[in-house]
Scaffold this motif. Structure first.
Motif, PDB file in Angstrom:
ATOM      1  N   GLU A  43      66.105  90.627  26.329  1.00 50.28           N
ATOM      2  CA  GLU A  43      65.220  90.236  26.265  1.00 50.28           C
ATOM      3  C   GLU A  43      65.392  91.039  24.347  1.00 50.28           C
ATOM      4  O   GLU A  43      66.395  90.933  23.818  1.00 50.28           O
ATOM      5  N   ASP A  45      63.466  92.877  23.278  1.00 48.01           N
ATOM      6  CA  ASP A  45      62.304  94.001  23.160  1.00 48.01           C
ATOM      7  C   ASP A  45      62.949  95.583  21.687  1.00 48.01           C
ATOM      8  O   ASP A  45      62.072  95.987  21.821  1.00 48.01           O
ATOM      9  N   GLU A  47      65.240  95.378  18.420  1.00 51.54           N
ATOM     10  CA  GLU A  47      65.615  94.374  17.183  1.00 51.54           C
ATOM     11  C   GLU A  47      65.836  95.518  16.603  1.00 51.54           C
ATOM     12  O   GLU A  47      65.069  96.360  15.850  1.00 51.54           O
ATOM     13  N   TYR A  90      65.224  83.110   9.888  1.00 48.45           N
ATOM     14  CA  TYR A  90      64.417  84.444   9.463  1.00 48.45           C
ATOM     15  C   TYR A  90      64.651  84.289   8.030  1.00 48.45           C
ATOM     16  O   TYR A  90      63.312  84.365   6.831  1.00 48.45           O
ATOM     17  N   LEU A 111      62.315  88.240  14.687  1.00 43.93           N
ATOM     18  CA  LEU A 111      61.620  89.645  14.301  1.00 43.93           C
ATOM     19  C   LEU A 111      60.088  88.735  14.205  1.00 43.93           C
ATOM     20  O   LEU A 111      59.404  87.780  13.714  1.00 43.93           O
ATOM     21  N   ARG A 112      59.651  87.960  15.668  1.00 44.38           N
ATOM     22  CA  ARG A 112      59.467  86.963  15.773  1.00 44.38           C
ATOM     23  C   ARG A 112      57.717  86.886  15.951  1.00 44.38           C
ATOM     24  O   ARG A 112      57.033  86.138  15.480  1.00 44.38           O
ATOM     25  N   ASN A 113      57.600  88.294  16.021  1.00 46.42           N
ATOM     26  CA  ASN A 113      55.838  88.891  15.661  1.00 46.42           C
ATOM     27  C   ASN A 113      55.678  88.788  13.796  1.00 46.42           C
ATOM     28  O   ASN A 113      54.762  88.769  14.032  1.00 46.42           O
ATOM     29  N   ASP A 114      56.909  88.795  12.945  1.00 47.21           N
ATOM     30  CA  ASP A 114      55.895  88.982  12.190  1.00 47.21           C
ATOM     31  C   ASP A 114      55.268  86.798  11.600  1.00 47.21           C
ATOM     32  O   ASP A 114      55.290  86.995  10.339  1.00 47.21           O
ATOM     33  N   SER A 118      54.745  85.552   8.428  1.00 46.80           N
ATOM     34  CA  SER A 118      55.909  85.803   6.800  1.00 46.80           C
ATOM     35  C   SER A 118      55.686  84.264   6.933  1.00 46.80           C
ATOM     36  O   SER A 118      56.729  84.267   5.110  1.00 46.80           O
ATOM     37  N   SER A 146      61.750  79.878  21.571  1.00 49.39           N
ATOM     38  CA  SER A 146      62.502  79.992  19.248  1.00 49.39           C
ATOM     39  C   SER A 146      61.752  78.756  18.327  1.00 49.39           C
ATOM     40  O   SER A 146      60.724  79.162  17.802  1.00 49.39           O
ATOM     41  N   LEU A 149      58.006  78.566  19.257  1.00 46.15           N
ATOM     42  CA  LEU A 149      56.933  78.754  18.351  1.00 46.15           C
ATOM     43  C   LEU A 149      56.986  78.964  17.180  1.00 46.15           C
ATOM     44  O   LEU A 149      55.836  79.025  16.371  1.00 46.15           O
TER      45      LEU A 149
END
Length: 162
Positions: A43, A45, A47, A90, A111-114, A118, A146, A149
């Protein structure tokens, strides 16, 4: 007076490559984490944000160097495989210069939450993501998730399965 060589004598392609720095972190499966420590592939969770961003900064420096050497930013593509593909995704999405495209093989977006915050400049840059359906290292579903997203803020992405 010095003459300028004809444009046909100038190189039309450059292939600068980013060489990964060795990391001391090695997964229990024996995979060396070249572009930042990978704590788990089960996962996203844990990085290594600082390690990933350090690698991305280096890619951005390579891009800036190519631009300062006369290459139009729209002629620059970033790409990679596995960890290199993750860094290429990224770096390409966060680059402040308009790129020609991003090629990412058997990887995921770290760092998908960026995202999407970003990604400001390359929201319509073509992206080709390819992923093996039986990848034993980076699970197919991570590449697929990914892609979904990224499609939410860059609809030019193409996801291909092999």
């Amino acid at each position: 007076m010095a003459s300028t060589p004809p444009s046909s004598s100038r190189p039309t392609r450059a292939w600068p490559t980013a060489h990964a720095q060795r990391s001391s972190e090695i997964l229990s499966s024996g995979i060396n984490a070249e572009y930042g420590d990978i704590f788990t592939l089960s996962e996203f969770d844990r990085e290594d944000g600082p390690g990933i961003k350090k690698s991305v900064s280096y890619i951005h420096q390579l891009i800036d160097t190519e631009i300062s050497n006369g290459t139009p930013s729209e002629s620059i593509f970033v790409g990679g495989f596995s960890q290199g593909g993750a860094i290429a995704l990224y770096a390409g999405l966060t680059c402040q210069k308009k790129l020609g495209g991003i090629i990412a093989m058997s990887c995921y977006l770290p760092l998908r939450n960026d995202f999407p915050a970003s990604c400001t400049t390359n929201k319509d840059t073509p992206i080709l993501m390819c992923h093996g359906s039986s990848d034993p290292v980076v699970q197919f579903r991570f590449g697929q998730m990914s892609s979904i997203l990224i499609n939410g803020f860059n609809p030019t992405i193409k996801f291909k399965t092999y």
